[in-house]
Write a protein that holds these residues in place. Structure first.
Motif, PDB file in Angstrom:
ATOM      1  N   TRP A 261       0.840  -1.206   0.000  1.00 28.07           N
ATOM      2  CA  TRP A 261       0.000   0.000   0.000  1.00 28.07           C
ATOM      3  C   TRP A 261       0.869   1.248   0.000  1.00 28.07           C
ATOM      4  O   TRP A 261       0.587   2.207  -0.723  1.00 28.07           O
ATOM      5  N   PHE A 262       1.934   1.236   0.800  1.00 26.92           N
ATOM      6  CA  PHE A 262       2.812   2.395   0.905  1.00 26.92           C
ATOM      7  C   PHE A 262       3.506   2.676  -0.426  1.00 26.92           C
ATOM      8  O   PHE A 262       3.573   3.824  -0.880  1.00 26.92           O
TER       9      PHE A 262
ATOM     10  N   ALA B 219       2.490   1.812  -3.399  1.00 26.40           N
ATOM     11  CA  ALA B 219       1.484   2.285  -4.347  1.00 26.40           C
ATOM     12  C   ALA B 219       1.160   3.753  -4.121  1.00 26.40           C
ATOM     13  O   ALA B 219       0.972   4.522  -5.073  1.00 26.40           O
ATOM     14  N   ALA B 220       1.098   4.177  -2.855  1.00 26.25           N
ATOM     15  CA  ALA B 220       0.822   5.578  -2.543  1.00 26.25           C
ATOM     16  C   ALA B 220       1.949   6.472  -3.041  1.00 26.25           C
ATOM     17  O   ALA B 220       1.710   7.562  -3.579  1.00 26.25           O
ATOM     18  N   MET B 221       3.200   6.033  -2.859  1.00 22.15           N
ATOM     19  CA  MET B 221       4.344   6.806  -3.338  1.00 22.15           C
ATOM     20  C   MET B 221       4.329   6.910  -4.866  1.00 22.15           C
ATOM     21  O   MET B 221       4.679   7.944  -5.439  1.00 22.15           O
ATOM     22  N   GLU B 222       3.898   5.856  -5.524  1.00 25.62           N
ATOM     23  CA  GLU B 222       3.897   5.826  -6.982  1.00 25.62           C
ATOM     24  C   GLU B 222       2.914   6.823  -7.582  1.00 25.62           C
ATOM     25  O   GLU B 222       3.086   7.258  -8.720  1.00 25.62           O
ATOM     26  N   ARG B 223       1.899   7.197  -6.823  1.00 29.33           N
ATOM     27  CA  ARG B 223       0.923   8.150  -7.368  1.00 29.33           C
ATOM     28  C   ARG B 223       1.541   9.533  -7.565  1.00 29.33           C
ATOM     29  O   ARG B 223       1.090  10.314  -8.401  1.00 29.33           O
ATOM     30  N   THR B 224       2.579   9.851  -6.807  1.00 27.55           N
ATOM     31  CA  THR B 224       3.266  11.133  -6.972  1.00 27.55           C
ATOM     32  C   THR B 224       4.166  11.127  -8.198  1.00 27.55           C
ATOM     33  O   THR B 224       4.216  12.096  -8.959  1.00 27.55           O
TER      34      THR B 224
END
Length: 288
Positions: A58-59, A61-66
């Motif tokens: 999850w972490f 994936a969240a970083m990848e959105r940036t």
């Protein structure tokens, strides 16, 4: 430190390396057993909380959105550099890490080598590194020398020489995740200083694509662009001009690695389902 945002970026790549170390060995994109311990306590706690694979996924994936693909790029570039350093180990007399931040490459290299290792960075990061090394290792390894320098104002070779560096050393220079933070003048000044490097020296560095800096290609990362370009990031190169650019300072380009190369070399063999980005490239060169 509030007035020095570039210095604040020293922890980000090391947090990624620390999180990668939570992966099983065969899935790691970079293998750095010191990364977590060199981070501040609050960041170490955050890394520890990501031990469960579900939370870690999850972490990431969240970083990848940036910045889509940048997780793999930021970790694989460390692997790219470490692999080339390992290959060159028998042919070099010193290591110089430019913009070392909190990176642990120098301390890890010192485990198996007695050659001098010079870690160069802004004074605030040098102080941080010295404190972290004392806390984690008791003291810096004897071969590691911390060199405080401002790339925008100070003369690189003069400062290195004051800490025992000699231009006769065949040196492995690491310049990871730094060039984009510098002005064009500082990049040229650094490479001008490296003209004096001994033949056979090596240079492993990363750069951001110029079309991202000038805004003509956002590489799927508009949020990142708004955050960093003209605020933190100033310099970029075109991939097709790198060989000529380096040749002007006496270096021969050996290879470059962008999205496809990093994917094939590191991500796919690890069985990871991660994108890579062409926004940032890694390059490797030899001094003529």
């Amino acid at each position: 430190m509030a007035g020095n945002p570039a210095a604040q970026t020293a922890f980000g790549p090391m947090m990624l390396a620390a999180v990668e170390h939570l992966e099983p060995p065969e899935r790691r994109l970079v293998d750095d057993d010191l990364a977590a311990s060199f981070l501040p306590a609050r960041v170490r706690w955050m890394v520890a909380a990501l031990r469960p694979a579900l939370l870690r996924g999850w972490f990431i994936a969240a970083m990848e959105r940036t910045g889509p693909g940048l997780w793999a790029n930021l970790t694989c570039r460390k692997r790219f550099i470490a692999d080339h350093l390992d290959e060159a180990a028998g042919d070099i007399d010193a290591v110089v890490i430019l913009g070392a931040g909190m990176d642990t490459l120098g301390c890890r290299t010192a485990r198996n080598s007695r050659i001098p290792i010079f870690e160069v960075d802004q004074p605030v990061n040098i102080a941080r590194k010295a404190g972290a090394a004392r806390r984690v290792l008791g003291a810096l390894p004897p071969s590691v020398r911390l060199v405080a320098l401002d790339f925008e104002r100070d003369d690189l070779l003069t400062t290195l020489a004051e800490h025992g560096y000699q231009t006769s050393f065949r040196t492995f220079f690491v310049w990871e995740g730094v060039t984009q933070y510098l002005t064009e003048q500082a990049v040229h000044a650094t490479l001008t200083g490296l003209r004096a490097a001994a033949p056979g020296s090596r240079l492993a560095f990363t750069y951001v694509r110029r079309d991202f800096i000038d805004g003509t290609n956002r590489y799927g990362s508009p949020t990142l662009y708004r955050r960093v370009v003209n605020k933190l990031w100033h310099f970029g190169l075109r991939t097709e001009e790198v060989a000529e650019f380096l040749a002007g300072y006496g270096w021969r380009l050996i290879e470059q690695a962008g999205a496809q190369q990093l994917l094939a070399r590191y991500v796919e063999p690890a069985g990871r389902k991660l994108a890579t980005s062409d926004l940032e490239w890694s390059a490797y060169a030899e001094k003529l």
